[in-house]
Design a protein around this motif. Structure first.
Motif, PDB file in Angstrom:
ATOM      1  N   GLN A  35     -89.248 -76.974 -58.881  1.00  0.00           N
ATOM      2  CA  GLN A  35     -89.939 -76.524 -60.084  1.00  0.00           C
ATOM      3  C   GLN A  35     -90.399 -75.080 -59.936  1.00  0.00           C
ATOM      4  OE1 GLN A  35     -89.983 -78.336 -62.853  1.00  0.00           O
ATOM      5  NE2 GLN A  35     -90.807 -76.542 -63.867  1.00  0.00           N
ATOM      6  N   ALA A  36     -90.859 -74.697 -58.757  1.00  0.00           N
ATOM      7  CA  ALA A  36     -91.274 -73.314 -58.539  1.00  0.00           C
ATOM      8  C   ALA A  36     -90.082 -72.371 -58.664  1.00  0.00           C
ATOM      9  CB  ALA A  36     -91.920 -73.176 -57.161  1.00  0.00           C
ATOM     10  N   ARG A  37     -88.929 -72.789 -58.162  1.00  0.00           N
ATOM     11  CA  ARG A  37     -87.731 -71.964 -58.277  1.00  0.00           C
ATOM     12  C   ARG A  37     -87.321 -71.815 -59.739  1.00  0.00           C
ATOM     13  NH1 ARG A  37     -82.526 -72.823 -59.077  1.00  0.00           N
ATOM     14  NH2 ARG A  37     -82.776 -75.065 -59.027  1.00  0.00           N
ATOM     15  N   LYS A  38     -87.436 -72.886 -60.509  1.00  0.00           N
ATOM     16  CA  LYS A  38     -87.066 -72.818 -61.928  1.00  0.00           C
ATOM     17  C   LYS A  38     -88.047 -71.942 -62.713  1.00  0.00           C
ATOM     18  CE  LYS A  38     -84.452 -77.048 -62.355  1.00  0.00           C
ATOM     19  NZ  LYS A  38     -84.280 -78.294 -63.112  1.00  0.00           N
ATOM     20  N   ASP A  39     -89.317 -71.996 -62.354  1.00  0.00           N
ATOM     21  CA  ASP A  39     -90.303 -71.140 -63.016  1.00  0.00           C
ATOM     22  C   ASP A  39     -90.041 -69.674 -62.716  1.00  0.00           C
ATOM     23  OD1 ASP A  39     -91.428 -73.451 -63.955  1.00  0.00           O
ATOM     24  OD2 ASP A  39     -93.111 -73.444 -62.542  1.00  0.00           O
ATOM     25  N   GLN A  40     -89.683 -69.361 -61.478  1.00  0.00           N
ATOM     26  CA  GLN A  40     -89.339 -67.979 -61.128  1.00  0.00           C
ATOM     27  C   GLN A  40     -88.088 -67.531 -61.871  1.00  0.00           C
ATOM     28  OE1 GLN A  40     -88.927 -67.884 -56.861  1.00  0.00           O
ATOM     29  NE2 GLN A  40     -90.869 -66.784 -56.636  1.00  0.00           N
ATOM     30  N   GLN A  41     -87.132 -68.429 -61.990  1.00  0.00           N
ATOM     31  CA  GLN A  41     -85.897 -68.098 -62.694  1.00  0.00           C
ATOM     32  C   GLN A  41     -86.188 -67.813 -64.163  1.00  0.00           C
ATOM     33  OE1 GLN A  41     -83.092 -71.334 -62.766  1.00  0.00           O
ATOM     34  NE2 GLN A  41     -81.362 -69.972 -63.103  1.00  0.00           N
ATOM     35  N   LEU A  42     -87.036 -68.626 -64.791  1.00  0.00           N
ATOM     36  CA  LEU A  42     -87.401 -68.395 -66.183  1.00  0.00           C
ATOM     37  C   LEU A  42     -88.127 -67.067 -66.342  1.00  0.00           C
ATOM     38  CD1 LEU A  42     -87.677 -69.374 -69.133  1.00  0.00           C
ATOM     39  CD2 LEU A  42     -89.812 -70.455 -68.430  1.00  0.00           C
ATOM     40  N   SER A  43     -89.013 -66.743 -65.406  1.00  0.00           N
ATOM     41  CA  SER A  43     -89.745 -65.478 -65.477  1.00  0.00           C
ATOM     42  C   SER A  43     -88.799 -64.284 -65.383  1.00  0.00           C
ATOM     43  CB  SER A  43     -90.781 -65.402 -64.360  1.00  0.00           C
ATOM     44  OG  SER A  43     -91.737 -66.420 -64.497  1.00  0.00           O
ATOM     45  N   LYS A  44     -87.835 -64.348 -64.479  1.00  0.00           N
ATOM     46  CA  LYS A  44     -86.877 -63.247 -64.338  1.00  0.00           C
ATOM     47  C   LYS A  44     -86.001 -63.103 -65.575  1.00  0.00           C
ATOM     48  CE  LYS A  44     -86.482 -63.276 -59.321  1.00  0.00           C
ATOM     49  NZ  LYS A  44     -85.586 -63.518 -58.178  1.00  0.00           N
ATOM     50  N   GLN A  45     -85.555 -64.236 -66.130  1.00  0.00           N
ATOM     51  CA  GLN A  45     -84.732 -64.186 -67.333  1.00  0.00           C
ATOM     52  C   GLN A  45     -85.509 -63.593 -68.494  1.00  0.00           C
ATOM     53  OE1 GLN A  45     -83.585 -68.269 -67.796  1.00  0.00           O
ATOM     54  NE2 GLN A  45     -81.772 -68.069 -66.503  1.00  0.00           N
ATOM     55  N   ALA A  46     -86.767 -64.015 -68.656  1.00  0.00           N
ATOM     56  CA  ALA A  46     -87.594 -63.503 -69.733  1.00  0.00           C
ATOM     57  C   ALA A  46     -87.876 -62.014 -69.548  1.00  0.00           C
ATOM     58  CB  ALA A  46     -88.904 -64.290 -69.818  1.00  0.00           C
TER      59      ALA A  46
END
Length: 141
Positions: A35-46
């Protein structure tokens, strides 16, 4: 030609554990790490999508020279916290935050187009002044 190993081959480890000998790609990730990896991925995409939009496609006069400094996902609030700054020395933080609030639906659509999630989190904006620090203003939806 030998087809088996000799008994004289030294062991590579002193004791065997579960998972020894498996390739790392077969390891199961814990739900917290994933979940932490997915949150970081969403932050980078945004961050990437909002930066490109504000640099090129945004036509709002108050948002000229505004750039995204950081994007952080807060899971407790289920929102993306976007820190913005201005390269213009005469920029007014309040007018920038009002312009961001006015175009929040468009910005959320930009984030939705770049991410592959069912639900797009809400956006909250922080104005950090011109990139040398400055007054911090806050806008929450």
């Amino acid at each position: 030609m030998k087809t088996h190993q000799s008994n004289l081959t030294p062991l590579l480890c002193a004791e065997w554990r579960e998972g020894d000998g498996l390739a790392p790609r077969f390891e199961q990730r814990g739900p917290v790490k994933q979940q932490a990896r997915k949150d970081q991925q969403l932050s980078k995409q945004a961050h990437r999508a909002l930066s490109l939009f504000l640099e090129g496609e945004c036509k709002h006069p108050d948002l000229l020279g505004v750039e995204v400094l950081a994007v952080r996902y807060e899971a407790a609030k289920q929102c993306l916290c976007v820190s913005v700054g201005s390269t213009n020395n005469d920029a007014d933080g309040e007018s920038i935050l009002v312009a961001l609030k006015h175009s929040q639906a468009v910005l959320r659509g930009v984030v939705a187009a770049c991410s592959h999630r069912k639900k797009v989190p809400a956006l909250s904006f922080y104005y950090v002044g011109n990139n040398t620090g400055g007054d911090t203003c806050l806008f929450k939806p």
